[in-house]
Design a protein around this motif. Structure first.
Motif, PDB file in Angstrom:
ATOM      1  N   TYR A 217       0.812  -1.220   0.000  1.00  0.00           N
ATOM      2  CA  TYR A 217       0.000   0.000   0.000  1.00  0.00           C
ATOM      3  C   TYR A 217       0.844   1.267   0.000  1.00  0.00           C
ATOM      4  N   ARG A 218       2.023   1.249   0.609  1.00  0.00           N
ATOM      5  CA  ARG A 218       2.777   2.500   0.798  1.00  0.00           C
ATOM      6  C   ARG A 218       3.201   3.161  -0.512  1.00  0.00           C
ATOM      7  N   HIS A 219       3.126   2.438  -1.619  1.00  0.00           N
ATOM      8  CA  HIS A 219       3.483   3.054  -2.898  1.00  0.00           C
ATOM      9  C   HIS A 219       2.359   3.966  -3.428  1.00  0.00           C
ATOM     10  N   PHE A 220       1.124   3.699  -3.009  1.00  0.00           N
ATOM     11  CA  PHE A 220       0.007   4.472  -3.556  1.00  0.00           C
ATOM     12  C   PHE A 220       0.074   5.958  -3.215  1.00  0.00           C
ATOM     13  N   PRO A 221       0.315   6.331  -1.948  1.00  0.00           N
ATOM     14  CA  PRO A 221       0.310   7.769  -1.640  1.00  0.00           C
ATOM     15  C   PRO A 221       1.366   8.576  -2.380  1.00  0.00           C
ATOM     16  N   PHE A 222       2.363   7.914  -2.945  1.00  0.00           N
ATOM     17  CA  PHE A 222       3.397   8.635  -3.687  1.00  0.00           C
ATOM     18  C   PHE A 222       3.115   8.629  -5.194  1.00  0.00           C
ATOM     19  N   ARG A 223       1.964   8.050  -5.563  1.00  0.00           N
ATOM     20  CA  ARG A 223       1.527   8.078  -6.959  1.00  0.00           C
ATOM     21  C   ARG A 223       0.139   8.697  -7.102  1.00  0.00           C
ATOM     22  N   ASP A 224      -0.614   8.675  -6.013  1.00  0.00           N
ATOM     23  CA  ASP A 224      -1.970   9.201  -6.006  1.00  0.00           C
ATOM     24  C   ASP A 224      -1.912  10.706  -5.705  1.00  0.00           C
ATOM     25  N   PRO A 225      -2.481  11.554  -6.574  1.00  0.00           N
ATOM     26  CA  PRO A 225      -2.439  13.005  -6.335  1.00  0.00           C
ATOM     27  C   PRO A 225      -3.374  13.449  -5.223  1.00  0.00           C
ATOM     28  N   ARG A 226      -4.099  12.548  -4.609  1.00  0.00           N
ATOM     29  CA  ARG A 226      -5.040  12.859  -3.536  1.00  0.00           C
ATOM     30  C   ARG A 226      -6.028  13.932  -4.009  1.00  0.00           C
ATOM     31  N   LEU A 227      -6.681  13.621  -5.094  1.00  0.00           N
ATOM     32  CA  LEU A 227      -7.692  14.520  -5.620  1.00  0.00           C
ATOM     33  C   LEU A 227      -8.917  14.531  -4.713  1.00  0.00           C
ATOM     34  N   PRO A 228      -9.572  15.664  -4.569  1.00  0.00           N
ATOM     35  CA  PRO A 228     -10.830  15.696  -3.817  1.00  0.00           C
ATOM     36  C   PRO A 228     -11.907  14.922  -4.558  1.00  0.00           C
ATOM     37  N   SER A 229     -12.964  14.583  -3.854  1.00  0.00           N
ATOM     38  CA  SER A 229     -13.990  13.713  -4.425  1.00  0.00           C
ATOM     39  C   SER A 229     -14.603  14.303  -5.694  1.00  0.00           C
ATOM     40  N   GLU A 230     -14.681  15.652  -5.798  1.00  0.00           N
ATOM     41  CA  GLU A 230     -15.286  16.267  -6.989  1.00  0.00           C
ATOM     42  C   GLU A 230     -14.492  15.989  -8.264  1.00  0.00           C
ATOM     43  N   LEU A 231     -13.192  15.682  -8.131  1.00  0.00           N
ATOM     44  CA  LEU A 231     -12.342  15.516  -9.312  1.00  0.00           C
ATOM     45  C   LEU A 231     -12.012  14.056  -9.607  1.00  0.00           C
ATOM     46  N   ARG A 232     -12.385  13.144  -8.723  1.00  0.00           N
ATOM     47  CA  ARG A 232     -12.054  11.732  -8.920  1.00  0.00           C
ATOM     48  C   ARG A 232     -13.133  11.036  -9.746  1.00  0.00           C
ATOM     49  N   PRO A 233     -12.742   9.996 -10.511  1.00  0.00           N
ATOM     50  CA  PRO A 233     -13.773   9.141 -11.112  1.00  0.00           C
ATOM     51  C   PRO A 233     -14.581   8.479 -10.003  1.00  0.00           C
ATOM     52  N   GLU A 234     -15.835   8.224 -10.250  1.00  0.00           N
ATOM     53  CA  GLU A 234     -16.677   7.549  -9.266  1.00  0.00           C
ATOM     54  C   GLU A 234     -17.272   6.287  -9.872  1.00  0.00           C
ATOM     55  N   PRO A 235     -17.280   5.188  -9.086  1.00  0.00           N
ATOM     56  CA  PRO A 235     -16.742   5.072  -7.722  1.00  0.00           C
ATOM     57  C   PRO A 235     -15.215   5.052  -7.747  1.00  0.00           C
ATOM     58  N   TRP A 236     -14.600   5.524  -6.656  1.00  0.00           N
ATOM     59  CA  TRP A 236     -13.145   5.587  -6.571  1.00  0.00           C
ATOM     60  C   TRP A 236     -12.657   4.542  -5.576  1.00  0.00           C
ATOM     61  N   PRO A 237     -12.016   3.450  -6.053  1.00  0.00           N
ATOM     62  CA  PRO A 237     -11.606   2.365  -5.160  1.00  0.00           C
ATOM     63  C   PRO A 237     -10.484   2.750  -4.204  1.00  0.00           C
ATOM     64  N   GLY A 238      -9.873   3.917  -4.403  1.00  0.00           N
ATOM     65  CA  GLY A 238      -8.824   4.350  -3.492  1.00  0.00           C
ATOM     66  C   GLY A 238      -9.327   4.531  -2.075  1.00  0.00           C
ATOM     67  N   VAL A 239     -10.584   4.967  -1.926  1.00  0.00           N
ATOM     68  CA  VAL A 239     -11.147   5.147  -0.583  1.00  0.00           C
ATOM     69  C   VAL A 239     -11.318   3.794   0.101  1.00  0.00           C
ATOM     70  N   GLU A 240     -11.850   2.817  -0.609  1.00  0.00           N
ATOM     71  CA  GLU A 240     -12.004   1.480  -0.041  1.00  0.00           C
ATOM     72  C   GLU A 240     -10.648   0.861   0.286  1.00  0.00           C
ATOM     73  N   ALA A 241      -9.661   1.071  -0.589  1.00  0.00           N
ATOM     74  CA  ALA A 241      -8.324   0.529  -0.344  1.00  0.00           C
ATOM     75  C   ALA A 241      -7.716   1.144   0.909  1.00  0.00           C
ATOM     76  N   TYR A 242      -7.895   2.439   1.088  1.00  0.00           N
ATOM     77  CA  TYR A 242      -7.371   3.119   2.278  1.00  0.00           C
ATOM     78  C   TYR A 242      -8.021   2.558   3.543  1.00  0.00           C
ATOM     79  N   GLN A 243      -9.339   2.422   3.526  1.00  0.00           N
ATOM     80  CA  GLN A 243     -10.047   1.922   4.700  1.00  0.00           C
ATOM     81  C   GLN A 243      -9.631   0.489   5.017  1.00  0.00           C
ATOM     82  N   LEU A 244      -9.477  -0.342   3.987  1.00  0.00           N
ATOM     83  CA  LEU A 244      -9.043  -1.726   4.215  1.00  0.00           C
ATOM     84  C   LEU A 244      -7.635  -1.751   4.792  1.00  0.00           C
TER      85      LEU A 244
END
Length: 276
Positions: A217-244
């Protein structure tokens, strides 16, 4: 997923040994890495290279060598922890940070280093020489851009677009969000079983499972621009991945810390929750 010894050592220090005064005896680290099928000769060679790279200082303690993190590496681990555990962004301010550079072919090395640094900090290329990040991050950009480059060769600006649809288009052009979403979905599929199994794992099995989760998982935050929900495709699996990730990492923590503590001969405190 197989992880290289270098990455495993980073994860062991980041999650455990960082909180044992940032140091470990070579023999103890070799014992921990046995659980990952990494042999003692490989551990010694890897640590020797990392010491040359400035990760560690060494000290002889009897017949053993003690490896201690350098202050610079402690800062790297603290920064990495903050990035890895940061919660997804939910609100969009409508502001972008733009970095524009002008460098000649003779400055290729400086240009490549700047690009790597921008990507590391979550900026994406709108064009070869124009990079964007969501939010007003000018202060952060000034801190990591070489001061010698600012001014005539690098400009750091705050800007806004023509509206939300334009913002979404900019996000799609700067980052391959479909590919990132697919990798997030794969992470969820591969680790969903651990939500139920985590409390049953003990000893080295808990350590291996927890390290595999954070090492992936630690590679994602250095590749993910952390876009706000208004700019992300929906559904965005990054939120589920973070929670898991947070759920599994927390559930495996007590057993993994107990095992590491038993190997190094001292109790490991539970780290303070990362700032959110």
């Amino acid at each position: 997923m197989a992880h290289r010894p270098r990455g495993l050592i980073l994860d062991l220090f980041g999650d455990y040994l960082r909180y044992a005064d940032g140091e470990v005896r070579l023999g103890h680290l070799a014992t921990l890495l046995e659980a990952f099928d990494v042999g003692a000769p490989t551990v010694r060679v890897t640590l020797s290279r990392l010491r040359r790279d400035g990760w560690f200082e060494t000290e002889r303690v009897g017949r053993e060598t003690l490896y201690r993190l350098t202050p610079g590496m402690l800062d790297v681990l603290d920064e990495g922890r903050a990035r890895i555990f940061a919660q997804p962004v939910t609100e969009w301010s409508g502001r972008w940070t733009m970095v524009i550079y002008q460098m000649t072919e003779s400055e290729r090395q400086e240009r490549n280093e700047l690009r790597k640094t921008l990507a590391w900090h979550g900026f994406g290329p709108l064009s070869a020489a124009t990079w964007l990040a969501p939010g007003d991050r000018r202060k952060e950009a000034r801190a990591f851009v070489d001061p010698l480059l600012t001014g005539e060769r690098v400009d750091i600006l705050a800007c806004s677009s023509e509206g939300l649809e334009h913002d979404r288009d900019l996000a799609r052009r700067c980052w391959d969000l479909d590919a990132l979403a697919a990798e997030y979905s794969e992470f969820v599929r591969d680790h969903q079983r651990l939500v139920r199994a985590a409390t049953k794992l003990t000893g080295a099995e808990a350590l291996v499972a927890r390290t595999e989760v954070i090492g992936t998982y630690r590679h994602f935050p250095f590749r993910d621009p952390r876009l706000p929900s208004e700019l992300r495709p929906e559904p965005w699996p990054g939120v589920e991945a973070y929670q898991l990730f947070r759920t599994v990492h927390s559930a495996l923590g007590p057993a993994a810390r107990q095992y590491v503590g038993a190997v190094i001969g001292r109790d490991l405190p539970e780290p303070d929750p990362p700032a959110t």
